[in-house]
Motif scaffolding. Structure first.
Motif, PDB file in Angstrom:
ATOM      1  N   UNK A 139       0.815  -1.219   0.000  1.00  0.00           N
ATOM      2  CA  UNK A 139       0.000   0.000   0.000  1.00  0.00           C
ATOM      3  C   UNK A 139       0.852   1.274   0.000  1.00  0.00           C
ATOM      4  N   UNK A 140       2.116   1.158   0.373  1.00  0.00           N
ATOM      5  CA  UNK A 140       3.011   2.316   0.537  1.00  0.00           C
ATOM      6  C   UNK A 140       3.064   3.199  -0.713  1.00  0.00           C
ATOM      7  N   UNK A 141       3.207   2.606  -1.895  1.00  0.00           N
ATOM      8  CA  UNK A 141       3.347   3.391  -3.119  1.00  0.00           C
ATOM      9  C   UNK A 141       2.156   4.331  -3.322  1.00  0.00           C
ATOM     10  N   UNK A 142       0.963   3.810  -3.129  1.00  0.00           N
ATOM     11  CA  UNK A 142      -0.223   4.642  -3.322  1.00  0.00           C
ATOM     12  C   UNK A 142      -0.255   5.798  -2.329  1.00  0.00           C
ATOM     13  N   UNK A 143      -0.091   5.515  -1.053  1.00  0.00           N
ATOM     14  CA  UNK A 143      -0.233   6.551  -0.026  1.00  0.00           C
ATOM     15  C   UNK A 143       0.954   7.505   0.015  1.00  0.00           C
ATOM     16  N   UNK A 144       2.168   7.006  -0.213  1.00  0.00           N
ATOM     17  CA  UNK A 144       3.328   7.896  -0.209  1.00  0.00           C
ATOM     18  C   UNK A 144       3.504   8.611  -1.538  1.00  0.00           C
ATOM     19  N   UNK A 145       3.560   7.859  -2.614  1.00  0.00           N
ATOM     20  CA  UNK A 145       3.872   8.456  -3.912  1.00  0.00           C
ATOM     21  C   UNK A 145       2.689   9.191  -4.531  1.00  0.00           C
ATOM     22  N   UNK A 146       1.535   8.541  -4.604  1.00  0.00           N
ATOM     23  CA  UNK A 146       0.379   9.160  -5.249  1.00  0.00           C
ATOM     24  C   UNK A 146      -0.249  10.261  -4.391  1.00  0.00           C
ATOM     25  N   UNK A 147      -0.516   9.959  -3.101  1.00  0.00           N
ATOM     26  CA  UNK A 147      -1.150  10.962  -2.243  1.00  0.00           C
ATOM     27  C   UNK A 147      -0.158  11.964  -1.657  1.00  0.00           C
ATOM     28  N   UNK A 148       1.137  11.666  -1.739  1.00  0.00           N
ATOM     29  CA  UNK A 148       2.147  12.603  -1.255  1.00  0.00           C
ATOM     30  C   UNK A 148       2.355  12.602   0.245  1.00  0.00           C
ATOM     31  N   UNK A 149       1.954  11.533   0.910  1.00  0.00           N
ATOM     32  CA  UNK A 149       2.174  11.415   2.356  1.00  0.00           C
ATOM     33  C   UNK A 149       3.554  10.801   2.572  1.00  0.00           C
ATOM     34  N   UNK A 150       4.584  11.594   2.339  1.00  0.00           N
ATOM     35  CA  UNK A 150       5.962  11.116   2.231  1.00  0.00           C
ATOM     36  C   UNK A 150       6.572  10.593   3.524  1.00  0.00           C
ATOM     37  N   UNK A 151       6.199  11.145   4.654  1.00  0.00           N
ATOM     38  CA  UNK A 151       6.846  10.770   5.907  1.00  0.00           C
ATOM     39  C   UNK A 151       6.179   9.552   6.526  1.00  0.00           C
TER      40      UNK A 151
END
Length: 117
Positions: free
Chosen positions: A18-30
């Motif tokens: 799930x990390x790619x969607x939430x970090x990369x797509x939504x921009x929740x980087x931390x």
């Protein structure tokens, strides 16, 4: 009880997937934390965040929300006094929080939590 912050707990089968969607797509980087079964992803500028949960480590059910309370012991007392169903008792967990789960009258399970100082 005063709610200091509320985090949405999103059920996922695998946090790494799930990390790619939430970090990369939504921009929740931390990635604020990752215990293997729960992780929080945050945008440090806006404060927007989500928690991804595969299954709760110690509670019998998963919660829909985590409500960070100013006084979790007082919140527990009040929830019991009001007759709300306690789904997971007031517990100091090994990963550094004190919490309990309560079922709202609509059936939603909430994790009422405070971090130890």
């Amino acid at each position: 009880m005063q709610s200091k912050k509320i985090s949405t707990n999103i059920p996922v089968t695998d946090i790494d997937e799930a990390r790619e969607f939430y970090q990369d797509f939504l921009g929740l980087q931390t990635e604020e934390f990752n215990l293997g079964w729960v992780a929080r992803f945050t945008d440090v500028e806006s404060g927007a965040h989500v928690q991804l949960v595969t299954r709760d480590e110690t509670a019998p059910v998963d919660s829909a929300l985590s409500v960070h309370a100013d006084d979790v012991d007082e919140a527990y007392r009040e929830a019991r006094e009001r007759g709300y169903e306690i789904v997971h008792p007031l517990t100091t967990e090994a990963w550094g929080v004190r919490r309990f789960f309560v079922r709202a009258p609509d059936g939603t399970v909430l994790n009422i939590v405070a971090h130890r100082d």
